[in-house]
Write a protein that holds these residues in place. Structure first.
Motif, short mmCIF file in Angstrom:
data_model
loop_
_atom_site.label_atom_id
_atom_site.label_comp_id
_atom_site.label_asym_id
_atom_site.label_seq_id
_atom_site.Cartn_x
_atom_site.Cartn_y
_atom_site.Cartn_z
N VAL A 124 0.87 -1.17 0.00
CA VAL A 124 0.00 0.00 0.00
C VAL A 124 0.91 1.22 0.00
CG1 VAL A 124 -1.87 1.22 1.17
CG2 VAL A 124 -1.70 -1.28 1.36
N THR A 125 0.70 2.14 -0.92
CA THR A 125 1.54 3.33 -0.95
C THR A 125 1.28 4.21 0.27
OG1 THR A 125 -0.03 4.80 -2.10
CG2 THR A 125 1.36 3.37 -3.47
N GLY A 126 2.32 4.96 0.66
CA GLY A 126 2.12 5.95 1.69
C GLY A 126 0.96 6.86 1.31
N ALA A 127 0.02 7.05 2.22
CA ALA A 127 -1.25 7.68 1.87
C ALA A 127 -1.05 9.14 1.46
CB ALA A 127 -2.21 7.60 3.04
N LEU A 128 -1.65 9.52 0.34
CA LEU A 128 -1.63 10.90 -0.13
C LEU A 128 -2.75 11.66 0.58
CD1 LEU A 128 -1.17 10.25 -3.96
CD2 LEU A 128 0.54 10.27 -2.13
N VAL A 129 -2.46 12.92 0.94
CA VAL A 129 -3.41 13.65 1.77
C VAL A 129 -3.84 14.97 1.14
CG1 VAL A 129 -1.70 14.93 3.12
CG2 VAL A 129 -3.88 14.30 4.18
N THR A 130 -3.15 15.46 0.11
CA THR A 130 -3.46 16.78 -0.43
C THR A 130 -4.72 16.80 -1.30
OG1 THR A 130 -2.08 16.41 -2.39
CG2 THR A 130 -1.02 17.41 -0.47
N GLY A 131 -5.12 15.65 -1.81
CA GLY A 131 -6.27 15.62 -2.72
C GLY A 131 -5.93 16.04 -4.13
N GLN A 132 -4.65 16.24 -4.43
CA GLN A 132 -4.21 16.63 -5.76
C GLN A 132 -3.62 15.43 -6.49
OE1 GLN A 132 -4.92 19.66 -6.91
NE2 GLN A 132 -5.84 20.09 -4.91
N PRO A 133 -4.05 15.14 -7.70
CA PRO A 133 -3.58 13.94 -8.41
C PRO A 133 -2.20 14.08 -9.03
CG PRO A 133 -5.16 15.12 -9.75
CD PRO A 133 -5.12 15.83 -8.43
N ASP A 134 -1.63 15.28 -9.08
CA ASP A 134 -0.35 15.46 -9.76
C ASP A 134 0.74 14.59 -9.15
OD1 ASP A 134 -1.69 17.27 -11.27
OD2 ASP A 134 -0.78 19.05 -10.37
N TYR A 135 0.76 14.50 -7.82
CA TYR A 135 1.77 13.69 -7.15
C TYR A 135 1.59 12.22 -7.53
CZ TYR A 135 4.77 12.02 -3.32
OH TYR A 135 5.76 11.41 -2.57
N ALA A 136 0.37 11.72 -7.45
CA ALA A 136 0.12 10.31 -7.77
C ALA A 136 0.49 9.97 -9.20
CB ALA A 136 -1.35 9.97 -7.51
N ALA A 137 0.32 10.93 -10.11
CA ALA A 137 0.62 10.67 -11.52
C ALA A 137 2.09 10.35 -11.75
CB ALA A 137 0.22 11.88 -12.37
N GLU A 138 2.97 10.76 -10.83
CA GLU A 138 4.40 10.54 -10.99
C GLU A 138 4.91 9.32 -10.23
OE1 GLU A 138 6.90 14.00 -10.62
OE2 GLU A 138 5.18 15.33 -10.92
N ILE A 139 4.04 8.66 -9.46
CA ILE A 139 4.45 7.45 -8.73
C ILE A 139 4.47 6.27 -9.68
CG2 ILE A 139 3.92 5.88 -6.83
CD1 ILE A 139 2.36 8.15 -5.52
N VAL A 140 5.55 5.49 -9.63
CA VAL A 140 5.65 4.25 -10.40
C VAL A 140 5.29 3.10 -9.46
CG1 VAL A 140 7.13 2.73 -11.73
CG2 VAL A 140 7.43 5.21 -11.88
N LEU A 141 4.12 2.51 -9.67
CA LEU A 141 3.69 1.38 -8.85
C LEU A 141 4.37 0.11 -9.35
CD1 LEU A 141 -0.14 2.11 -8.54
CD2 LEU A 141 1.72 2.85 -7.04
N PRO A 142 4.90 -0.72 -8.46
CA PRO A 142 5.65 -1.90 -8.90
C PRO A 142 4.85 -2.88 -9.73
CG PRO A 142 6.06 -1.46 -6.58
CD PRO A 142 4.93 -0.57 -7.00
N ASP A 143 3.56 -3.08 -9.39
CA ASP A 143 2.76 -4.10 -10.07
C ASP A 143 1.30 -3.96 -9.66
OD1 ASP A 143 2.59 -5.23 -7.47
OD2 ASP A 143 4.42 -6.37 -7.83
N GLU A 144 0.48 -4.91 -10.09
CA GLU A 144 -0.95 -4.85 -9.79
C GLU A 144 -1.27 -5.23 -8.36
OE1 GLU A 144 -3.02 -7.20 -12.64
OE2 GLU A 144 -2.64 -5.80 -14.30
N ASN A 145 -0.29 -5.75 -7.62
CA ASN A 145 -0.48 -6.05 -6.20
C ASN A 145 -0.06 -4.88 -5.32
OD1 ASN A 145 -1.61 -8.65 -6.34
ND2 ASN A 145 0.41 -9.55 -6.69
N THR A 146 -0.13 -3.68 -5.88
CA THR A 146 0.16 -2.46 -5.14
C THR A 146 -1.09 -1.59 -5.11
OG1 THR A 146 2.47 -2.52 -5.88
CG2 THR A 146 1.67 -0.46 -4.93
N ILE A 147 -1.43 -1.11 -3.92
CA ILE A 147 -2.65 -0.34 -3.69
C ILE A 147 -2.29 1.12 -3.47
CG2 ILE A 147 -4.48 0.03 -1.96
CD1 ILE A 147 -4.39 -3.10 -1.60
N LEU A 148 -3.11 2.01 -3.98
CA LEU A 148 -2.92 3.44 -3.77
C LEU A 148 -3.61 3.87 -2.48
CD1 LEU A 148 -1.86 6.15 -4.99
CD2 LEU A 148 -4.12 6.43 -6.01
N GLY A 149 -2.82 4.37 -1.52
CA GLY A 149 -3.38 4.81 -0.25
C GLY A 149 -3.72 6.30 -0.27
#
Length: 232
Positions: A124-149
């Motif tokens: 599970v990624t460290g939870a994002l709190v700002t409510g802005q998607p720009d940060y999440a757009a730059e995260i590289v998730l390792p695989d489909e067994n990774t959850i966005l927090g």
């Protein structure tokens, strides 16, 4: 489930758990290196009560002495064998006292290190709190067994949304978890209505899990439980 969490919370094995996930029956708690030997028994206790443990690598409290961050996950390996999930980081997109602040590229590297150390676990990624998607757009998730927090702090549960977050997890809202939510309510009924509304909203949207504060020392009126373990 609140009673189960209260029993586990005040067990001598681990007195520091601060949040509980009631939707999907998961208990979330920070990792603290000096207490590492307590975690296997603590996690077995939770699983024995039908709850799944979600340990959080939230910053320097989890660091072994004289270890660099790339060795962080392998150092914890023997203490987390009972866990099927781990959360990597906490509120990386804000600069706050309770956040492990970092750039998206650094979080991506941490997730890659965690995946190599724990190929069988769900991350599970460290939870994002700002409510802005720009940060999440730059995260590289390792695989489909990774959850966005995500962390949600707002008085209206109707503001919870899976857009545009589900774009980053293959349009699968079950790969979005709210790993912290709560509001300080003086009125008990308002607090109850808020938490019920949050869980209903998450269920309607297909969000995979939702974490409600169990208790909070600094703001006792924030959580489901009073500091003595009794339900609010």
């Amino acid at each position: 489930v609140a009673d189960l969490f209260a029993n586990a919370l005040y067990d001598s094995l681990y007195p520091h758990a601060s949040t509980a996930i009631l939707y999907r029956g998961i208990v979330r708690f920070p990792l603290v290196w000096p207490w590492r030997r307590r975690y296997p028994a603590w996690c077995r206790r939770l699983k024995g009560q039908g709850l799944l443990p979600l340990p959080v690598f939230g910053g320097t409290d989890a660091y072994p002495a004289h270890r660099r961050v790339r060795w962080l996950f392998s150092s914890w390996m023997n203490y987390l064998r009972e866990c099927d999930y781990v959360q990597v980081g906490n509120q990386p997109d804000v600069d706050a006292s309770d956040s492990w602040t970092m750039e998206p590229a650094e979080l991506s590297r941490l997730l890659a290190y965690a995946r190599r150390a724990y190929p069988w676990k769900i991350l599970v990624t460290g939870a994002l709190v700002t409510g802005q998607p720009d940060y999440a757009a730059e995260i590289v998730l390792p695989d489909e067994n990774t959850i966005l927090g995500l962390n949600f702090y707002a008085p209206d549960p109707g503001l919870i949304s899976v857009d545009p977050w589900q774009l980053f997890v293959g349009n699968d809202p079950s790969r979005i978890w709210i790993t912290e939510t709560g509001m300080p309510w003086e009125n008990q009924q308002e607090r109850a209505d808020y938490y019920v509304g949050v869980l209903d909203r998450c269920y309607q949207l297909g969000i995979g899990a939702c974490c409600l504060f169990g208790y909070q020392h600094e703001v006792p009126e924030l959580g489901l439980l009073n500091p003595d373990g009794s339900p609010t």
